[in-house]
Design a protein around this motif. Structure first.
Motif, PDB file in Angstrom:
ATOM      1  N   ALA A  10       0.903  -0.809  -0.353  1.00 59.89           N
ATOM      2  CA  ALA A  10       0.235  -0.018  -0.010  1.00 59.89           C
ATOM      3  C   ALA A  10       1.015   1.328   0.135  1.00 59.89           C
ATOM      4  N   ASP A  12       2.548   2.189  -2.354  1.00 56.53           N
ATOM      5  CA  ASP A  12       3.010   2.982  -4.003  1.00 56.53           C
ATOM      6  C   ASP A  12       4.527   2.966  -4.129  1.00 56.53           C
ATOM      7  N   THR A  60      -9.513  -5.949  -3.051  1.00 54.08           N
ATOM      8  CA  THR A  60      -8.493  -6.609  -2.322  1.00 54.08           C
ATOM      9  C   THR A  60      -8.708  -7.134  -1.232  1.00 54.08           C
ATOM     10  N   PHE A  87      -0.079  -0.156   7.068  1.00 57.38           N
ATOM     11  CA  PHE A  87      -0.839   0.818   5.728  1.00 57.38           C
ATOM     12  C   PHE A  87      -1.992   0.937   7.203  1.00 57.38           C
ATOM     13  N   SER A  92      -7.779  -0.531   6.733  1.00 58.31           N
ATOM     14  CA  SER A  92      -7.913  -2.304   6.493  1.00 58.31           C
ATOM     15  C   SER A  92      -6.815  -2.864   7.319  1.00 58.31           C
ATOM     16  N   VAL A 122      -1.295   6.237   3.926  1.00 63.32           N
ATOM     17  CA  VAL A 122      -1.622   5.442   2.934  1.00 63.32           C
ATOM     18  C   VAL A 122      -0.901   5.857   1.325  1.00 63.32           C
ATOM     19  N   SER A 123      -0.767   5.236   0.517  1.00 60.42           N
ATOM     20  CA  SER A 123       0.240   5.402  -0.622  1.00 60.42           C
ATOM     21  C   SER A 123       1.723   5.887  -0.648  1.00 60.42           C
ATOM     22  N   ALA A 266      -3.662  -1.231  -4.287  1.00 62.91           N
ATOM     23  CA  ALA A 266      -4.274  -1.148  -2.363  1.00 62.91           C
ATOM     24  C   ALA A 266      -5.628  -0.831  -3.005  1.00 62.91           C
ATOM     25  N   VAL A 267      -5.397   0.285  -3.110  1.00 63.99           N
ATOM     26  CA  VAL A 267      -6.046   1.991  -2.725  1.00 63.99           C
ATOM     27  C   VAL A 267      -6.774   1.750  -4.281  1.00 63.99           C
TER      28      VAL A 267
END
Length: 285
Positions: A10, A12, A60, A87, A92, A122-123, A266-267
């Motif tokens: 997640a 990225d 996911t 994450f 999640s 995230v990301s 993931a996103v």
């Protein structure tokens, strides 16, 4: 004490950067029409987004408990202290599952030491934090100093997202069917940000031009010392717009350090093609 930093897909991060920074990336699960894949290992984001455009059913899932246990048993053979940057728990169950796995492996290997952090990121918000932490660990910073930095930084990490097609937010339950239909007909683009780890809609714009104007206003209102930090820009099959945002940072703020990457599975699986996401800090330490 050697500290080894681990995060999940997640984040990225481009594979080359993760390798250069000695970061291990654990893959989240992706399902396309019921078939299981490992994010970034057995599937890439281009494949995912093309499947979504073709109408495939995409889902996911968090990293399974068994995967964590197998990996943590491997880590337990080392004398290093492992630091897992997870994450956001608001998006999640990966963080909670990692904690359960560590508790299980700790019973088998009492000398195994690991710290698991719910980053609320995230990301590339997570990715940038992971890079900075990995560099601190490589430079010999103490675990206490690293954890203090994480707590300070995760609250300063700004995430702002725009979505091109509301259909994908509808599938994820973030908008109603009527909102998605009307929004797409009127070319209304929602803008979301991360609030206490959760992805929350807070604004909307009609058309790409007004969308970018609102994103730039948000950056101006929330960014701090943007010329002194790494700016993250992630997109989904939308590199041209990502580069336009990069030019804005360069021209307006003198920013010169960027990570630009396609948003991972993931996103991206919940937001779809045409998305643009921006990550920066409200304060620079």
């Amino acid at each position: 004490m050697k500290i080894r930093v681990v995060t999940d897909s997640a984040s990225d991060l481009p594979k080359q950067i993760a390798s250069e920074e000695h970061l291990e990336i654990l893959p989240i699960l992706v399902y396309i029409d019921g078939k299981e894949y490992l994010d970034g290992v057995t599937i890439d984001s281009d494949t995912l987004y093309n499947a979504m455009k073709s109408g495939a059913e995409v889902k996911t899932a968090q990293i399974p408990l068994s995967h964590f246990i197998d990996k943590f048993r491997e880590y337990a053979q080392s004398e290093a202290h492992y630091l897992y940057l997870a994450f956001s728990s608001a998006l999640s169950g990966t963080y909670q599952t990692a904690v359960l796995a560590y508790e299980s492996v700790k019973e088998e290997y009492p000398s195994f030491n690991m710290t698991i952090v719910d980053t609320k990121c995230v990301s590339l918000g997570l990715g940038i934090l992971a890079i900075e932490v990995a560099r601190m660990a490589e430079e010999g910073s103490s675990l206490e100093a690293i954890l203090s930095y994480i707590e300070q930084t995760k609250s300063n990490m700004v995430h702002v997202f725009s979505v091109d097609d509301l259909e994908y937010l509808l599938r994820g339950g973030r908008v109603s069917r009527s909102q998605a239909i009307i929004g797409n007909i009127l070319n209304i683009k929602p803008i979301l940000h991360v609030q206490d780890g959760a992805l929350v809609p807070f604004e909307k714009a009609k058309g790409k031009k007004k969308l970018l104007a609102k994103l730039y206003e948000y950056i101006k209102d929330h960014g701090g010392q943007l010329d002194r930090q790494v700016i993250g820009i992630a997109h989904t099959l939308n590199e041209e717009e990502a580069l336009e945002v990069k030019r804005h940072f360069e021209t307006v703020y003198g920013s010169n350090k960027f990570i630009i990457n396609q948003l991972g599975c993931a996103v991206g699986a919940h937001c779809g093609p045409g998305m643009i996401t921006i990550f920066f800090k409200s304060k620079v330490s």
